[in-house]
Design a protein around this motif. Structure first.
Motif, PDB file in Angstrom:
ATOM      1  N   VAL A  61       0.844  -1.205   0.000  1.00 42.59           N
ATOM      2  CA  VAL A  61       0.000   0.000   0.000  1.00 42.59           C
ATOM      3  C   VAL A  61       0.874   1.249   0.000  1.00 42.59           C
ATOM      4  O   VAL A  61       0.583   2.234  -0.688  1.00 42.59           O
ATOM      5  N   LEU A  62       1.965   1.206   0.786  1.00 39.64           N
ATOM      6  CA  LEU A  62       2.907   2.328   0.814  1.00 39.64           C
ATOM      7  C   LEU A  62       3.511   2.555  -0.568  1.00 39.64           C
ATOM      8  O   LEU A  62       3.682   3.702  -1.002  1.00 39.64           O
ATOM      9  N   SER A  90      -0.330  -1.033  -7.967  1.00 41.53           N
ATOM     10  CA  SER A  90      -0.909  -2.175  -7.244  1.00 41.53           C
ATOM     11  C   SER A  90      -1.112  -3.367  -8.175  1.00 41.53           C
ATOM     12  O   SER A  90      -0.839  -4.517  -7.796  1.00 41.53           O
ATOM     13  N   LEU A  91      -1.577  -3.109  -9.389  1.00 39.02           N
ATOM     14  CA  LEU A  91      -1.782  -4.202 -10.343  1.00 39.02           C
ATOM     15  C   LEU A  91      -0.454  -4.855 -10.731  1.00 39.02           C
ATOM     16  O   LEU A  91      -0.375  -6.087 -10.883  1.00 39.02           O
ATOM     17  N   ASN A 112      -3.427  -7.091  -3.793  1.00 37.76           N
ATOM     18  CA  ASN A 112      -3.013  -5.999  -4.677  1.00 37.76           C
ATOM     19  C   ASN A 112      -3.818  -5.958  -5.969  1.00 37.76           C
ATOM     20  O   ASN A 112      -4.133  -4.870  -6.474  1.00 37.76           O
ATOM     21  N   LEU A 113      -4.154  -7.125  -6.505  1.00 37.20           N
ATOM     22  CA  LEU A 113      -4.998  -7.133  -7.698  1.00 37.20           C
ATOM     23  C   LEU A 113      -6.378  -6.575  -7.379  1.00 37.20           C
ATOM     24  O   LEU A 113      -6.956  -5.803  -8.164  1.00 37.20           O
ATOM     25  N   LEU A 114      -6.893  -6.922  -6.194  1.00 39.79           N
ATOM     26  CA  LEU A 114      -8.201  -6.410  -5.779  1.00 39.79           C
ATOM     27  C   LEU A 114      -8.151  -4.904  -5.552  1.00 39.79           C
ATOM     28  O   LEU A 114      -9.028  -4.162  -6.007  1.00 39.79           O
ATOM     29  N   VAL A 115      -7.092  -4.438  -4.861  1.00 43.37           N
ATOM     30  CA  VAL A 115      -6.935  -2.996  -4.601  1.00 43.37           C
ATOM     31  C   VAL A 115      -6.802  -2.231  -5.914  1.00 43.37           C
ATOM     32  O   VAL A 115      -7.401  -1.159  -6.101  1.00 43.37           O
ATOM     33  N   GLY A 116      -6.015  -2.776  -6.843  1.00 45.71           N
ATOM     34  CA  GLY A 116      -5.827  -2.095  -8.121  1.00 45.71           C
ATOM     35  C   GLY A 116      -7.121  -1.954  -8.891  1.00 45.71           C
ATOM     36  O   GLY A 116      -7.421  -0.892  -9.443  1.00 45.71           O
TER      37      GLY A 116
END
Length: 355
Positions: free
Chosen positions: A48-49, A101-102, A131-135
């Motif tokens: 996230v950072l 993120s992706l 990270n895939l979900l966040v992206g």
């Protein structure tokens, strides 16, 4: 970088949620499975950072100061000073976070196939999925998500109107918040999975976050729409310059004769040294004014109290917010005194611009 106290709360929740998966892979760890869960939470927030750092890097690339990066329970936030000057800059600064993120998710997914089975593979698995979900979720077109800023940039570029872009993206965020509230119904009626208390709690928290963020962005857009009315030259009060040791009564008489609304004192070197405080002047009895020097009711020109006469809009607001005062000295490019800016006049102009 700042870490809010809420991060520790969410780290504990993550540790508890992933503990069963860790126990499945490495039975018999006991309390250490929760320690491993906390380590995973740290790894997750490091990604996230990285997401937020990409926003900060691109903002600095375009010349915008970045004051802080804060990690909190819903992810992170990068505080960037100023509004993007062009739609393209807004688009690039916004989209680089989800793309990061992706990329992290894709790299972790590729690594999952080559790392040995065990805790490391579980960590890589979680990192890839998160990270895939966040992206993907950050590209949802509604403020305050990055996808909302992308939508804002697209509308801004198409219409040439930044305010319209913000309002469209803000309403996008509000609509998404309402759709999130309907998720338990979809989960129950379509997926056939009865929602739990945690499901209801999560959708309420997310919906409130999105609605509040979208509303705040729309309010800020309304405020920024008024900023062009704040022009220092137009709002400046005419001033007279007098020596520091001149009696206050004489300084007031000179100001009245010149029909000036402010008085600036000059030091022995002839340079501006202070601004007479209107409040201090009115508090000084008339019978005492012939006997006290004008410098006794003047505020020294500290850093931040002398501004360029050409300052306006958001730059003006930032300047007076950084160094709060009642009056500011306005100087021309050659250093000559142009006038004095009173925050009373700035506030009045801002209120009038709203009507």
């Amino acid at each position: 970088m700042l870490v809010s106290t809420s991060w520790f709360f969410i780290a504990a929740i993550i540790a508890v949620l992933v503990a069963p998966r860790i126990e499945q892979v490495e039975p018999g760890l006991g309390v250490w499975k929760y320690v491993a869960g906390v380590v995973f939470a740290v790894m997750l927030y490091l990604s996230v950072l990285l997401h937020e750092a990409s926003h900060a890097h691109m903002a600095r690339h375009y010349g915008y100061p970045v004051t802080s990066i804060t990690l909190h329970f819903l992810g992170g936030m990068t505080a960037i000073e100023g509004e993007s000057r062009t739609a393209r800059q807004e688009l690039v600064i916004a989209v680089v976070g989800p793309l990061t993120s992706l990329l992290v998710g894709a790299a972790a997914l590729a690594a999952w196939f080559v790392v040995p089975e065990g805790l490391l593979q579980v960590a890589i698995e979680g990192l890839a999925g998160a990270n895939l979900l966040v992206g993907v979720l950050n590209l949802v077109p509604g403020l305050p998500l990055d996808g909302g800023r992308v939508l804002k940039a697209v509308v801004w570029g198409a219409t040439g109107n930044m305010h319209r872009g913000t309002m469209v993206a803000g309403w996008g965020g509000r609509i998404i918040a309402l759709l999130i509230l309907s998720w338990p119904l979809f989960q129950n009626d379509v997926l056939g999975v009865p929602p739990s208390f945690v499901d209801y709690l999560l959708v309420v928290v997310l919906a409130l976050f999105l609605w509040a963020g979208a509303s705040a962005s729309m309010h800020q857009a309304q405020v920024r729409r008024r900023l062009p009315a704040l022009d220092a030259r137009r709002l400046a009060r005419r001033s007279v310059t007098v020596a520091e040791g001149l009696p206050l009564a004489q300084a007031v008489r000179l100001a009245q004769e010149a029909q000036a609304g402010s008085i600036v004192t000059l030091g022995p070197d002839g340079r501006p040294s202070g601004i007479v405080s209107e409040a201090a002047l009115l508090a000084t009895p008339v019978e005492r004014r012939p006997w006290v020097p004008v410098s006794s009711v003047a505020r020294s020109l500290e850093d931040g109290l002398a501004l360029s006469a050409g300052i306006a809009g958001e730059e003006l607001v930032r300047a007076i917010s950084h160094t709060p005062a009642q009056e500011y000295l306005l100087l021309d490019a050659d250093g000559a005194v142009y006038g004095v800016l009173s925050t009373v006049d700035v506030d009045r102009a801002f209120r009038e611009a709203a009507h």
